[in-house]
Scaffold this motif. Structure first.
Motif, PDB file in Angstrom:
ATOM      1  N   ARG A   1      25.525 -53.672   8.433  1.00 33.45           N
ATOM      2  CA  ARG A   1      26.090 -52.628   9.299  1.00 33.45           C
ATOM      3  C   ARG A   1      25.505 -52.713  10.706  1.00 33.45           C
ATOM      4  O   ARG A   1      26.194 -52.450  11.686  1.00 33.45           O
ATOM      5  CB  ARG A   1      25.832 -51.258   8.686  1.00 33.45           C
ATOM      6  CG  ARG A   1      26.621 -51.039   7.419  1.00 33.45           C
ATOM      7  CD  ARG A   1      26.378 -49.674   6.814  1.00 33.45           C
ATOM      8  NE  ARG A   1      26.976 -49.642   5.494  1.00 33.45           N
ATOM      9  CZ  ARG A   1      26.291 -49.507   4.366  1.00 33.45           C
ATOM     10  NH1 ARG A   1      24.977 -49.362   4.392  1.00 33.45           N
ATOM     11  NH2 ARG A   1      26.907 -49.503   3.217  1.00 33.45           N
ATOM     12  N   LEU A   2      24.239 -53.084  10.796  1.00 36.97           N
ATOM     13  CA  LEU A   2      23.599 -53.255  12.104  1.00 36.97           C
ATOM     14  C   LEU A   2      24.281 -54.372  12.894  1.00 36.97           C
ATOM     15  O   LEU A   2      24.582 -54.213  14.075  1.00 36.97           O
ATOM     16  CB  LEU A   2      22.112 -53.558  11.934  1.00 36.97           C
ATOM     17  CG  LEU A   2      21.331 -53.853  13.210  1.00 36.97           C
ATOM     18  CD1 LEU A   2      21.274 -52.629  14.103  1.00 36.97           C
ATOM     19  CD2 LEU A   2      19.925 -54.323  12.852  1.00 36.97           C
ATOM     20  N   SER A   3      24.561 -55.493  12.234  1.00 36.61           N
ATOM     21  CA  SER A   3      25.205 -56.604  12.942  1.00 36.61           C
ATOM     22  C   SER A   3      26.611 -56.222  13.393  1.00 36.61           C
ATOM     23  O   SER A   3      27.037 -56.591  14.488  1.00 36.61           O
ATOM     24  CB  SER A   3      25.221 -57.868  12.079  1.00 36.61           C
ATOM     25  OG  SER A   3      26.053 -57.705  10.962  1.00 36.61           O
ATOM     26  N   MET A   4      27.337 -55.443  12.575  1.00 39.72           N
ATOM     27  CA  MET A   4      28.671 -55.011  13.011  1.00 39.72           C
ATOM     28  C   MET A   4      28.572 -54.020  14.168  1.00 39.72           C
ATOM     29  O   MET A   4      29.411 -54.035  15.062  1.00 39.72           O
ATOM     30  CB  MET A   4      29.447 -54.412  11.845  1.00 39.72           C
ATOM     31  CG  MET A   4      30.034 -55.468  10.949  1.00 39.72           C
ATOM     32  SD  MET A   4      31.347 -54.883   9.886  1.00 39.72           S
ATOM     33  CE  MET A   4      30.466 -53.847   8.758  1.00 39.72           C
TER      34      MET A   4
ATOM     35  N   ARG B   1      22.279 -52.414   5.188  1.00 41.45           N
ATOM     36  CA  ARG B   1      21.992 -51.860   6.520  1.00 41.45           C
ATOM     37  C   ARG B   1      21.996 -52.954   7.581  1.00 41.45           C
ATOM     38  O   ARG B   1      22.467 -52.745   8.689  1.00 41.45           O
ATOM     39  CB  ARG B   1      20.644 -51.148   6.517  1.00 41.45           C
ATOM     40  CG  ARG B   1      20.710 -49.778   5.979  1.00 41.45           C
ATOM     41  CD  ARG B   1      19.412 -49.022   6.231  1.00 41.45           C
ATOM     42  NE  ARG B   1      19.271 -48.034   5.199  1.00 41.45           N
ATOM     43  CZ  ARG B   1      18.272 -47.974   4.334  1.00 41.45           C
ATOM     44  NH1 ARG B   1      17.282 -48.826   4.396  1.00 41.45           N
ATOM     45  NH2 ARG B   1      18.247 -47.044   3.420  1.00 41.45           N
ATOM     46  N   ALA B   2      21.446 -54.120   7.244  1.00 37.74           N
ATOM     47  CA  ALA B   2      21.442 -55.234   8.200  1.00 37.74           C
ATOM     48  C   ALA B   2      22.867 -55.665   8.515  1.00 37.74           C
ATOM     49  O   ALA B   2      23.192 -55.997   9.665  1.00 37.74           O
ATOM     50  CB  ALA B   2      20.635 -56.406   7.648  1.00 37.74           C
TER      51      ALA B   2
ATOM     52  N   VAL C   1      32.116 -64.251  17.100  1.00 34.31           N
ATOM     53  CA  VAL C   1      33.045 -64.563  16.010  1.00 34.31           C
ATOM     54  C   VAL C   1      32.264 -64.979  14.764  1.00 34.31           C
ATOM     55  O   VAL C   1      32.530 -64.499  13.650  1.00 34.31           O
ATOM     56  CB  VAL C   1      34.041 -65.672  16.427  1.00 34.31           C
ATOM     57  CG1 VAL C   1      34.827 -66.179  15.225  1.00 34.31           C
ATOM     58  CG2 VAL C   1      34.984 -65.163  17.502  1.00 34.31           C
ATOM     59  N   ALA C   2      31.276 -65.855  14.933  1.00 33.62           N
ATOM     60  CA  ALA C   2      30.471 -66.317  13.790  1.00 33.62           C
ATOM     61  C   ALA C   2      29.724 -65.156  13.129  1.00 33.62           C
ATOM     62  O   ALA C   2      29.671 -65.061  11.895  1.00 33.62           O
ATOM     63  CB  ALA C   2      29.494 -67.398  14.241  1.00 33.62           C
ATOM     64  N   LEU C   3      29.146 -64.279  13.933  1.00 31.85           N
ATOM     65  CA  LEU C   3      28.435 -63.119  13.398  1.00 31.85           C
ATOM     66  C   LEU C   3      29.371 -62.230  12.597  1.00 31.85           C
ATOM     67  O   LEU C   3      29.038 -61.796  11.479  1.00 31.85           O
ATOM     68  CB  LEU C   3      27.801 -62.314  14.539  1.00 31.85           C
ATOM     69  CG  LEU C   3      27.140 -60.992  14.154  1.00 31.85           C
ATOM     70  CD1 LEU C   3      25.865 -61.247  13.366  1.00 31.85           C
ATOM     71  CD2 LEU C   3      26.859 -60.180  15.398  1.00 31.85           C
ATOM     72  N   CYS C   4      30.552 -61.977  13.125  1.00 34.15           N
ATOM     73  CA  CYS C   4      31.514 -61.106  12.441  1.00 34.15           C
ATOM     74  C   CYS C   4      32.046 -61.744  11.164  1.00 34.15           C
ATOM     75  O   CYS C   4      32.216 -61.063  10.145  1.00 34.15           O
ATOM     76  CB  CYS C   4      32.656 -60.737  13.382  1.00 34.15           C
ATOM     77  SG  CYS C   4      32.129 -59.680  14.742  1.00 34.15           S
ATOM     78  N   VAL C   5      32.306 -63.047  11.177  1.00 28.85           N
ATOM     79  CA  VAL C   5      32.772 -63.736   9.969  1.00 28.85           C
ATOM     80  C   VAL C   5      31.675 -63.707   8.904  1.00 28.85           C
ATOM     81  O   VAL C   5      31.949 -63.419   7.731  1.00 28.85           O
ATOM     82  CB  VAL C   5      33.212 -65.182  10.280  1.00 28.85           C
ATOM     83  CG1 VAL C   5      33.368 -65.997   9.006  1.00 28.85           C
ATOM     84  CG2 VAL C   5      34.511 -65.178  11.067  1.00 28.85           C
ATOM     85  N   ALA C   6      30.433 -63.993   9.291  1.00 28.37           N
ATOM     86  CA  ALA C   6      29.328 -63.968   8.319  1.00 28.37           C
ATOM     87  C   ALA C   6      29.165 -62.574   7.719  1.00 28.37           C
ATOM     88  O   ALA C   6      28.945 -62.431   6.507  1.00 28.37           O
ATOM     89  CB  ALA C   6      28.037 -64.425   8.991  1.00 28.37           C
ATOM     90  N   THR C   7      29.291 -61.563   8.551  1.00 31.00           N
ATOM     91  CA  THR C   7      29.186 -60.191   8.048  1.00 31.00           C
ATOM     92  C   THR C   7      30.345 -59.873   7.114  1.00 31.00           C
ATOM     93  O   THR C   7      30.160 -59.254   6.065  1.00 31.00           O
ATOM     94  CB  THR C   7      29.154 -59.201   9.225  1.00 31.00           C
ATOM     95  OG1 THR C   7      28.052 -59.535  10.064  1.00 31.00           O
ATOM     96  CG2 THR C   7      29.007 -57.778   8.755  1.00 31.00           C
TER      97      THR C   7
END
Length: 185
Positions: free
Chosen positions: A171-174, A168-169, A12-18
């Motif tokens: 998009r990579l995280s998503m 790109r980073a 969740v945190a990764l997606c919110v940050a992205t």
């Protein structure tokens, strides 16, 4: 989604940050960044909402069909935009994957999708292969081999959000989050 609580909250945190990063890219002076940033922000925040651990919040039954409609509309929009820019084909695959996951969750008893003892369905496996290949390809493009070979780049007035490697980073995280969500499905 179901699964362990700690990894769920990290997702969740990764997606919110992205999603926040993508929202900031909508203010970019670079047109290419602005064009794709809005759809990517929607994906980031939508993935965050769907990744909230079920032990923390059980969404109402109507939420999963609503997610399916939202991401289905996003997939159609991305397909329409793909007429002029092929990058939007990837966006449409991502939105269709989210539509598929929402439909699986809506059809499952209690709203918590599971494939059961029969194994992973063909579509889930195909999406896992696609996003795994995408993550590997995007990650390889982040390696600064060309930058090291050509020496230092000039630093103009390009903002941090306008740099292609930052996008790109994101998009990579998503992509990594999509793999994790498909595995948890």
């Amino acid at each position: 989604m179901h699964g362990p609580v700690s990894p769920g909250w990290l997702l969740v945190a990764l997606c919110v940050a992205t999603g926040v990063h993508c929202l900031l890219r909508t203010r970019s002076s670079v047109e290419e960044q602005r064009r794709s940033a809005g759809g990517e922000a929607l994906m980031g925040f939508g993935m965050a909402a769907m990744a909230v651990p079920a032990t923390a919040l059980t969404p109402p039954r109507w939420a999963w069909p609503a997610y399916a409609v939202l991401f289905g509309a996003a997939a159609l929009r991305a397909l329409w935009a793909a007429r002029t820019n092929r990058r939007h084909l990837h966006h449409s695959v991502g939105a269709l994957a989210m539509t598929y996951m929402a439909a699986v969750m809506a059809a499952a008893p209690g709203g918590h999708g599971a494939h059961g003892v029969s194994g992973v369905p063909l579509l889930t496996g195909a999406l896992l292969l696609y996003f795994t290949a995408y993550v590997l390809w995007t990650g390889a493009r982040l390696v600064p081999v060309a930058a090291l070979a050509s020496g230092p780049r000039s630093t103009g007035t390009v903002g941090w959000g306008d740099r292609p490697e930052v996008a790109r980073a994101s998009r990579l995280s998503m992509g990594m989050a999509m793999v994790a969500m498909l595995l948890a499905l």
